[in-house]
Design an enzyme around this catalytic site. Sequence first.
Site, PDB file in Angstrom:
ATOM      1  N   SER A   1      22.268  -3.530  -9.733  1.00  0.00           N
ATOM      2  CA  SER A   1      22.000  -4.770 -10.470  1.00  0.00           C
ATOM      3  C   SER A   1      23.217  -5.681 -10.487  1.00  0.00           C
ATOM      4  O   SER A   1      24.369  -5.210 -10.505  1.00  0.00           O
ATOM      5  CB  SER A   1      21.598  -4.439 -11.905  1.00  0.00           C
TER       6      SER A   1
ATOM      7  N   GLU B   1      24.160  -7.040 -12.972  1.00  0.00           N
ATOM      8  CA  GLU B   1      24.801  -6.799 -14.267  1.00  0.00           C
ATOM      9  C   GLU B   1      26.049  -5.934 -14.139  1.00  0.00           C
ATOM     10  O   GLU B   1      26.859  -5.883 -15.073  1.00  0.00           O
ATOM     11  CB  GLU B   1      23.814  -6.169 -15.235  1.00  0.00           C
TER      12      GLU B   1
ATOM     13  N   TYR C   1      23.203  -1.554 -20.498  1.00  0.00           N
ATOM     14  CA  TYR C   1      22.408  -1.591 -19.269  1.00  0.00           C
ATOM     15  C   TYR C   1      23.316  -1.693 -18.046  1.00  0.00           C
ATOM     16  O   TYR C   1      23.172  -0.947 -17.067  1.00  0.00           O
ATOM     17  CB  TYR C   1      21.433  -2.764 -19.292  1.00  0.00           C
TER      18      TYR C   1
END
Length: 328
Positions: free
Chosen positions: A131, A133, A155
């Site tokens: 991701s 992120e 996350y």
Amino acid sequence: MTDSRALASPRALISGVTGQDGHYLAARLIEAGITVHGVVGPSRSVESVSAPGFVGHELDLTDAAQVRALVADVAPQHVFHLAGLSSVGRSWTDPVATVDVNAVSVTAVLDACLQFQDETGDPISVVNASSAEVFAGSSESPQDESTAIAPTSPYGVSKALGHMMCQVYRRRGLQATNAILYNHESPRRPATFVTRKITAAAAAIAAGEQDRLTLGNLSLRRDWGWAPDYVDAMYRMALHGKGDDFVVATGESHSVAEFVETAFAAVGITDWRAHVEIDDELNRPADSADMVGDATRARDVLGWQPTKTFEQIVTSMVNADRRQEQNS
């Protein structure tokens, strides 16, 4: 144990097959003549996937023994690990479950595939859904494969751990690839995501079924792509022949306000601000202000490129929600 060389059809194993990406990927693989084995957790059902060339499995992906048994039984040539808790916001309310599910599951999958490969000599390509992120705390923009990992949410940390485990198993001889996916949308995006919340609200307001749309920070900027394009990138990674890391992104960022404006314009509403209210309680801790990816390597090495513009993506989602409104 199944002898994979003796089986007629190539096989792929997809975790998280009932999700947005799993849906499009399963269809893409089946169209290519690949038998798809799809995995969901024990609390979900694979009944929503029904197509020739599909076999469903329900198991706990954090249970290493179950994962090893499944990989040995299926004997896949390709494994796509897409399953996990995918909400950054939810990760703040349940960080333990987020790290447990996201990090442990990818480790179990990688280890099962390496063990199978070592025991049988049959190579397996593994594509892990990493991701953007993992780069959320980086000051570098745009981000690419060399950007330092710097997550800012539970996350992001969980995805960073899975990302690094993928690199560890690659060094041990597994063809393991991280697909570093930036935000990607489609009409199959769940309504818990802000993008689908926006497009569904635009359709409902245009139909007179809703009055207001409540959002958090409108200035956040994200690199939004089209989910089927990102699935195409993962498919190309599986066929690449060696493990690697690839950023999958459009290279353009747009604000949440731009997403709202585009969605409302698609239903003929020009004064979108008259229908939107801000609730600071919806803001998440430590959200990065601007995330945009550089997918040069995916373009150059895989021959991949996005097919839809930002405006086309938003409009496609709105049109799908309008059809749903009309049929409800």
